[in-house]
Scaffold this motif. Structure first.
Motif, short mmCIF file in Angstrom:
data_model
loop_
_atom_site.label_atom_id
_atom_site.label_comp_id
_atom_site.label_asym_id
_atom_site.label_seq_id
_atom_site.Cartn_x
_atom_site.Cartn_y
_atom_site.Cartn_z
N LEU C 109 -0.69 -45.95 34.15
CA LEU C 109 -2.17 -45.98 34.10
C LEU C 109 -2.86 -46.36 35.53
N ASN C 110 -2.38 -46.78 36.08
CA ASN C 110 -2.70 -47.10 37.50
C ASN C 110 -2.67 -45.75 38.35
N GLY C 111 -1.82 -45.35 38.20
CA GLY C 111 -1.71 -43.81 38.99
C GLY C 111 -2.84 -42.91 38.56
N LEU C 112 -3.24 -43.03 37.44
CA LEU C 112 -4.39 -42.30 36.88
C LEU C 112 -5.43 -42.15 37.57
N VAL C 113 -5.80 -43.49 38.45
CA VAL C 113 -6.96 -43.46 39.12
C VAL C 113 -6.82 -42.81 40.41
N GLU C 114 -5.47 -43.16 40.99
CA GLU C 114 -5.21 -42.41 42.26
C GLU C 114 -5.23 -41.12 42.33
N HIS C 115 -4.63 -40.57 41.33
CA HIS C 115 -4.23 -39.09 41.30
C HIS C 115 -4.91 -38.43 40.04
N GLU C 116 -6.34 -38.94 39.96
CA GLU C 116 -6.86 -38.42 38.78
C GLU C 116 -7.12 -37.14 38.66
N GLU C 117 -7.42 -36.34 39.73
CA GLU C 117 -7.39 -34.88 39.76
C GLU C 117 -6.17 -34.25 39.24
N THR C 118 -4.90 -34.66 39.94
CA THR C 118 -3.88 -34.05 39.32
C THR C 118 -3.33 -34.42 37.76
N ALA C 119 -3.88 -35.65 37.33
CA ALA C 119 -3.54 -36.11 35.94
C ALA C 119 -4.46 -35.24 35.06
N ARG C 120 -5.62 -34.83 35.71
CA ARG C 120 -6.46 -34.20 34.69
C ARG C 120 -5.93 -32.73 34.62
N ALA C 121 -5.39 -32.23 35.77
CA ALA C 121 -4.93 -30.89 35.58
C ALA C 121 -3.62 -30.90 34.55
N PHE C 122 -2.97 -31.65 35.02
CA PHE C 122 -1.61 -31.76 33.85
C PHE C 122 -2.05 -32.04 32.41
N PHE C 123 -2.91 -33.03 32.33
CA PHE C 123 -3.32 -33.14 30.66
C PHE C 123 -4.03 -31.73 30.12
N VAL C 124 -4.60 -31.08 31.15
CA VAL C 124 -5.24 -29.95 30.83
C VAL C 124 -4.13 -28.86 30.29
N MET C 125 -3.22 -28.88 31.11
CA MET C 125 -1.99 -27.80 30.73
C MET C 125 -1.28 -28.30 29.60
N TRP C 126 -1.23 -29.65 29.47
CA TRP C 126 -0.37 -30.36 28.53
C TRP C 126 -0.88 -29.75 27.20
N SER C 127 -2.30 -30.15 27.06
CA SER C 127 -2.97 -29.95 25.71
C SER C 127 -3.47 -28.22 25.43
N ALA C 128 -2.95 -27.31 26.54
CA ALA C 128 -3.29 -26.09 26.23
C ALA C 128 -1.90 -25.77 25.38
N ALA C 129 -1.08 -26.60 25.28
CA ALA C 129 0.17 -26.40 24.38
C ALA C 129 -0.11 -26.52 22.86
#
Lengths: 220, 220, 220, 220
Positions: C109-129
DNA sequence: GATGAATGAGATTTCATTCAT
DNA sequence: AATGAATGAAATCTCATTCAT
């Protein structure tokens, strides 16, 4: 123009939609034929076809779904029109088989000038079937066969009636006659300038008459 | 031009470079023919040609400069090879004109099977000249003319020697003969399955022999 | 800039080509992540990615071949990086299983803030499934499974060592923990404004510690 | 508003028109949910929705005006239905707060199987709000907040009544619980095959009960 | 209310060509 | 000589939207 007809129609709405579709498709097919004759299938874009027909870039896809479908439809339309005409002439004719074929050769080659654009479009699509994996093969091949079979039928009749040499292989002879027509036209389409069509017709008929005739010849 | 150097062979590396170029160009042209026969000119990419030849994507441009140049070069190469062969056979022959032509018809059609891929590639390029604004027209048209002129020459000789009917228009007759060949081959290439080549050759020769012969026939 | 290195290289040519490719692909993947995070996969065009990376519109296709391939590659890259990091932390840890999981929850959860863009990109792709016929399913599903299996392994160890309640179903519990992480992050990504991340971490750890612990509780 | 007219039923045609509209919109929304669940929002065309609903290509625009409006309407409809159900259950319940939440967890996850298609459609739309500039954000975010606030209210009640640990931050805890639900469901939707739902429910409830309970534990 | 014809913007993809190595 | 990275034009196709019927 169609105002009077509309007044009589009970469902002018439905009628008009159908008309719009038919009119648009006709315009698109004509434009496609013109552009295929001018630049070939591959170098004609669907946008070009739509705009040349007086519509928008996207209308071809709206009506035909894909480029392949447009090409197939146009090829079939030209074929059908052409085959219908040839066959009706054969059926109406009272001549013997050799003269029917000779007449067809003349009609075919003379028709070339009158409908040059259509002929060019057709030959463009037909020759697109030459590559081994050509998508158009399954469309064009059956038509070739139908044309040959029609000629073959006339030849068999002629053999029964005695005007065609009974020693001939009807299938191979039909193939030769169709080949002669296709090849003469193709040359005209590639090099129209150096071409005396009347003489070509004369010569083609001589080949056909002599090739079919049962009469003895000194040399064989 | 480079003859002196070759004679001295003082720079074997230069020689090798030339060989490498020739070998690469040969491989590229062969690959192009194969792929044109398979998919047509437009659907064959230069990268495909390079890779299929065993080289890199960029080599075609390196050696030929452009796709148009590659196509033109291949078309000319096949034409030259073909015309050379036909003409040498005609020159060597002692037959009279009719038999020379009949022999050529047989050779032409038999050669089809032996060199089908080359023939297909050639017809693909030849038919690409059918559209009115085709870039290949200026390349293919002169060849057509040359082929017809060659046949025409044989016919004129035959007319002098009496084996060919003097009443024939030699140009139109040459056109008919070349047309017959082209059309028969084209049909084979489009619909190989339904095709009895031996019978087609037999039939084509009959048409040529009878069409050229001066003998009287009952019907004319 | 890299001049000194090049001077030392014996094959600077080859090296440089590889570097160019690597550099371009990195830039393209980064640009894709940024744009996916901003607008989603479907609303990001390949042209956008190329241009945003500082290259041309066509470069993505040159390097990855298709949009699907780009997405798959980016998804795998982020997954691998992420899984590697998580696993290395687990392996290095001397804590008992519960504290390892609790620590991971915090890191995640802390990493979320630090790498928010990457996390958002990953969740975008994950939810595309999520759609049943989603093309990305086969790519994302195995990763989910791998993450769960990693957690499951820690839980089984904890059960052996006594820190995790032996009555727990390790697979279902791993699923719950991963679900908790994914769901908390997803909410953050959808509504970041109303979000107290520190409190969320605190709360999530409490759930995990209590959910795993074998100690008796009055209510159960 | 229209009650008077309905009561009089003097204009049955008006009534029928309204019914037809309602029926068509219902069919269109159902079709949209089905197709969104199957292929996602972006890959579903309005024409598909219209045709799948048994109407024409253009009807979605006729009734909803735009694709965005359809999506928004469907998202709100599903949300409202869902929230209404959850809240009514909470209100009707006599249980203490912890059991209300635990019951909701079970209902939520069990409902997943029963209404999988609707759930999938909802998650598809919800996750479409993850990109930073997503058009759906303003639609989905408030709903997330409402759900969390509902849970938060139950938790505050529980703290008053003593069943929920008073040391908990109600907002953060609500967020954790909603996150757990969303994450567990999302995993099910991405990888349904490897999923033991009953065990997942059991595990989720354990987490919730233990996470909320005020009882002492050895470890904290 | 409902249909579907027509538009045109935009996306992916292919590919000839140029150029650096 | 040969490779392949990079460009950018062009083509097909999809589709939301508008509008005539």
């Amino acid at each position: 123009m169609t105002g009077g007809q509309e007044a009589n129609n009970t469902k002018p709405r439905r009628r008009t939609q159908q008309e719009r579709t038919a009119q648009a498709e006709r315009a698109l097919l004509d434009a496609a034929a013109t552009l295929f004759a001018r630049r070939g299938v591959e170098r004609t874009s669907l946008a070009d076809v739509g705009v040349h027909a007086g519509y928008s870039r996207g209308l071809v896809n709206h009506h035909f779904g894909s480029k392949a479908a447009l090409v197939e439809r146009l090829a079939r339309d030209i074929q059908e029109e052409f085959v219908r005409e040839i066959i009706s002439r054969i059926d109406e004719s009272d001549d013997d088989a050799v003269e029917i074929i000779a007449g067809m050769v003349g009609d075919y080659l003379n028709g070339l000038v009158e409908h040059e654009e259509t002929a060019r479009a057709f030959f463009v699509m037909w020759s697109a079937a030459i590559p081994r994996e050509a998508a158009l093969r399954p469309v064009m091949a059956p038509d070739d066969a139908r044309f040959r079979l029609g000629v073959e039928g006339v030849l068999r009749n002629g053999q029964k009636q005695g005007s065609v040499d009974p020693a001939l292989d009807p299938a191979a002879t039909a193939l030769t006659i169709v080949g002669l027509l296709r090849g003469v036209v193709a040359q005209y389409l590639v090099t129209p300038a150096t071409y005396d069509l009347a003489a070509a017709i004369e010569s083609s008929r001589r080949f056909v008459r002599r090739g079919l005739s049962p009469e003895r010849q000194g040399r064989e």
